[in-house]
Design a protein around this motif. Structure first.
Motif, PDB file in Angstrom:
ATOM      1  N   ARG A   1      -1.737  -2.795   5.485  1.00 58.61           N
ATOM      2  CA  ARG A   1      -2.124  -1.711   4.575  1.00 58.61           C
ATOM      3  C   ARG A   1      -1.519  -1.961   3.192  1.00 58.61           C
ATOM      4  O   ARG A   1      -0.553  -1.316   2.807  1.00 58.61           O
ATOM      5  N   PRO A   2      -2.095  -2.900   2.429  1.00 56.07           N
ATOM      6  CA  PRO A   2      -1.512  -3.220   1.122  1.00 56.07           C
ATOM      7  C   PRO A   2      -1.493  -2.032   0.162  1.00 56.07           C
ATOM      8  O   PRO A   2      -0.748  -2.025  -0.815  1.00 56.07           O
ATOM      9  N   TYR A   3      -2.249  -1.015   0.471  1.00 53.97           N
ATOM     10  CA  TYR A   3      -2.327   0.211  -0.329  1.00 53.97           C
ATOM     11  C   TYR A   3      -1.419   1.301   0.257  1.00 53.97           C
ATOM     12  O   TYR A   3      -1.656   2.493   0.075  1.00 53.97           O
ATOM     13  N   TRP A   4      -0.358   0.886   0.971  1.00 52.52           N
ATOM     14  CA  TRP A   4       0.542   1.818   1.652  1.00 52.52           C
ATOM     15  C   TRP A   4       1.095   2.888   0.715  1.00 52.52           C
ATOM     16  O   TRP A   4       1.253   4.042   1.106  1.00 52.52           O
ATOM     17  N   LEU A   5       1.356   2.523  -0.536  1.00 50.64           N
ATOM     18  CA  LEU A   5       1.906   3.495  -1.484  1.00 50.64           C
ATOM     19  C   LEU A   5       0.867   4.568  -1.814  1.00 50.64           C
ATOM     20  O   LEU A   5       1.207   5.744  -1.961  1.00 50.64           O
ATOM     21  N   ASP A   6      -0.403   4.180  -1.871  1.00 47.13           N
ATOM     22  CA  ASP A   6      -1.462   5.166  -2.090  1.00 47.13           C
ATOM     23  C   ASP A   6      -1.632   6.081  -0.881  1.00 47.13           C
ATOM     24  O   ASP A   6      -1.985   7.253  -1.031  1.00 47.13           O
ATOM     25  N   ILE A   7      -1.389   5.557   0.309  1.00 45.79           N
ATOM     26  CA  ILE A   7      -1.433   6.410   1.505  1.00 45.79           C
ATOM     27  C   ILE A   7      -0.404   7.527   1.354  1.00 45.79           C
ATOM     28  O   ILE A   7      -0.681   8.689   1.663  1.00 45.79           O
ATOM     29  N   LEU A   8       0.771   7.180   0.849  1.00 49.11           N
ATOM     30  CA  LEU A   8       1.810   8.194   0.635  1.00 49.11           C
ATOM     31  C   LEU A   8       1.451   9.131  -0.509  1.00 49.11           C
ATOM     32  O   LEU A   8       1.723  10.333  -0.448  1.00 49.11           O
ATOM     33  N   LYS A   9       0.824   8.593  -1.534  1.00 53.20           N
ATOM     34  CA  LYS A   9       0.398   9.414  -2.674  1.00 53.20           C
ATOM     35  C   LYS A   9      -0.584  10.487  -2.227  1.00 53.20           C
ATOM     36  O   LYS A   9      -0.519  11.631  -2.667  1.00 53.20           O
ATOM     37  N   PHE A  10      -1.497  10.119  -1.326  1.00 50.55           N
ATOM     38  CA  PHE A  10      -2.524  11.041  -0.857  1.00 50.55           C
ATOM     39  C   PHE A  10      -2.189  11.607   0.526  1.00 50.55           C
ATOM     40  O   PHE A  10      -3.064  11.826   1.346  1.00 50.55           O
ATOM     41  N   SER A  11      -0.904  11.860   0.778  1.00 48.29           N
ATOM     42  CA  SER A  11      -0.451  12.326   2.088  1.00 48.29           C
ATOM     43  C   SER A  11      -0.426  13.846   2.227  1.00 48.29           C
ATOM     44  O   SER A  11      -0.047  14.350   3.287  1.00 48.29           O
ATOM     45  N   ALA A  12      -0.811  14.575   1.185  1.00 46.07           N
ATOM     46  CA  ALA A  12      -0.793  16.048   1.207  1.00 46.07           C
ATOM     47  C   ALA A  12       0.585  16.568   1.629  1.00 46.07           C
ATOM     48  O   ALA A  12       0.708  17.445   2.467  1.00 46.07           O
ATOM     49  N   GLY A  13       1.616  15.962   1.074  1.00 43.49           N
ATOM     50  CA  GLY A  13       2.981  16.412   1.332  1.00 43.49           C
ATOM     51  C   GLY A  13       3.570  15.890   2.625  1.00 43.49           C
ATOM     52  O   GLY A  13       4.563  16.421   3.107  1.00 43.49           O
ATOM     53  N   GLY A  14       2.987  14.845   3.195  1.00 44.67           N
ATOM     54  CA  GLY A  14       3.529  14.256   4.412  1.00 44.67           C
ATOM     55  C   GLY A  14       2.778  14.654   5.661  1.00 44.67           C
ATOM     56  O   GLY A  14       3.364  14.748   6.736  1.00 44.67           O
ATOM     57  N   ASP A  15       1.488  14.854   5.556  1.00 43.46           N
ATOM     58  CA  ASP A  15       0.646  15.199   6.696  1.00 43.46           C
ATOM     59  C   ASP A  15       0.062  13.913   7.287  1.00 43.46           C
ATOM     60  O   ASP A  15      -0.689  13.207   6.613  1.00 43.46           O
ATOM     61  N   LEU A  16       0.420  13.598   8.534  1.00 44.38           N
ATOM     62  CA  LEU A  16      -0.006  12.344   9.151  1.00 44.38           C
ATOM     63  C   LEU A  16      -1.528  12.243   9.243  1.00 44.38           C
ATOM     64  O   LEU A  16      -2.092  11.178   8.975  1.00 44.38           O
ATOM     65  N   ALA A  17      -2.203  13.311   9.591  1.00 44.26           N
ATOM     66  CA  ALA A  17      -3.670  13.273   9.679  1.00 44.26           C
ATOM     67  C   ALA A  17      -4.276  12.953   8.309  1.00 44.26           C
ATOM     68  O   ALA A  17      -5.231  12.181   8.207  1.00 44.26           O
ATOM     69  N   GLU A  18      -3.693  13.519   7.268  1.00 40.57           N
ATOM     70  CA  GLU A  18      -4.195  13.246   5.915  1.00 40.57           C
ATOM     71  C   GLU A  18      -3.903  11.798   5.517  1.00 40.57           C
ATOM     72  O   GLU A  18      -4.704  11.153   4.846  1.00 40.57           O
ATOM     73  N   MET A  19      -2.761  11.274   5.955  1.00 42.89           N
ATOM     74  CA  MET A  19      -2.434   9.872   5.675  1.00 42.89           C
ATOM     75  C   MET A  19      -3.443   8.946   6.360  1.00 42.89           C
ATOM     76  O   MET A  19      -3.860   7.947   5.789  1.00 42.89           O
TER      77      MET A  19
END
Length: 184
Positions: free
Chosen positions: A87-105
């Motif tokens: 997941r080279p875009y791992w930082l974007d996954i965290l950016k769009f995590s809705a405050g740390g929601d695993l389903a949103e990640m």
């Protein structure tokens, strides 16, 4: 033999491929942050936005962003490289995590992966790195990222002493039209 920064950097081709995934292993200057309880952080890499990857004595890999966010992203150097490749875009996954929601990640990861479908250079880099390092595909890189960041207890401070915040950001892919459409 476990993967270490020394083993990895001995292979200049792998280092070059990882550079294409926005991880550099070039020596950096003096750290611009401190970590509570750690006198000499061992920075092992950086990214193009000025963020630093730090190998902690526990062997966890800590990411320190240039925007005042920090957290453990992997439980080992091996896991860190697997994350970056998977997941080279791992930082974007965290950016769009809705405050740390695993389903949103997971939604974000799927949408971000969909935007890479035609990125032959990323897919080639993944294949080359995995082959050269005999690196397995991680079972659940998004879940592992979530677990690492959620359990992160490292306190990182700017040079003025102010603490950095979590890597989980408040955005959702619904805030980004390109990702929202990719997820549809």
């Amino acid at each position: 033999m476990p993967l270490t920064p020394e083993v990895l950097t001995a292979d200049s081709e792998v280092v070059a491929w990882l550079g294409g995934l926005d991880v550099s292993f070039a020596a950096d200057d003096e750290p611009w942050f401190t970590i509570d309880g750690l006198d000499s952080p061992r920075q092992v890499g950086s990214d193009s936005s000025g963020g630093a990857f730090v190998l902690l004595p526990s062997q966890d890999v800590l990411y320190v962003s240039s925007e005042g966010r920090a957290g453990i992203i992997a439980g080992s150097f091996d896991a860190f490289v697997q994350l970056v490749v998977a997941r080279p875009y791992w930082l974007d996954i965290l950016k769009f995590s809705a405050g740390g929601d695993l389903a949103e990640m997971r939604r974000a990861a799927d949408a971000l992966e969909a935007t890479l479908e035609d990125e032959d250079d990323v897919n080639e880099a993944r294949e080359e790195i995995r082959a050269r390092l005999d690196l397995p595909e991680p079972d659940d890189p998004v879940g592992a990222l979530y677990d690492a960041v959620a359990a992160s207890d490292a306190i990182v401070r700017a040079t003025d002493g102010s603490p950095f915040t979590t890597l989980f950001n408040r955005f959702s892919i619904d805030n980004n039209p390109t990702l929202r459409n990719a997820a549809a």
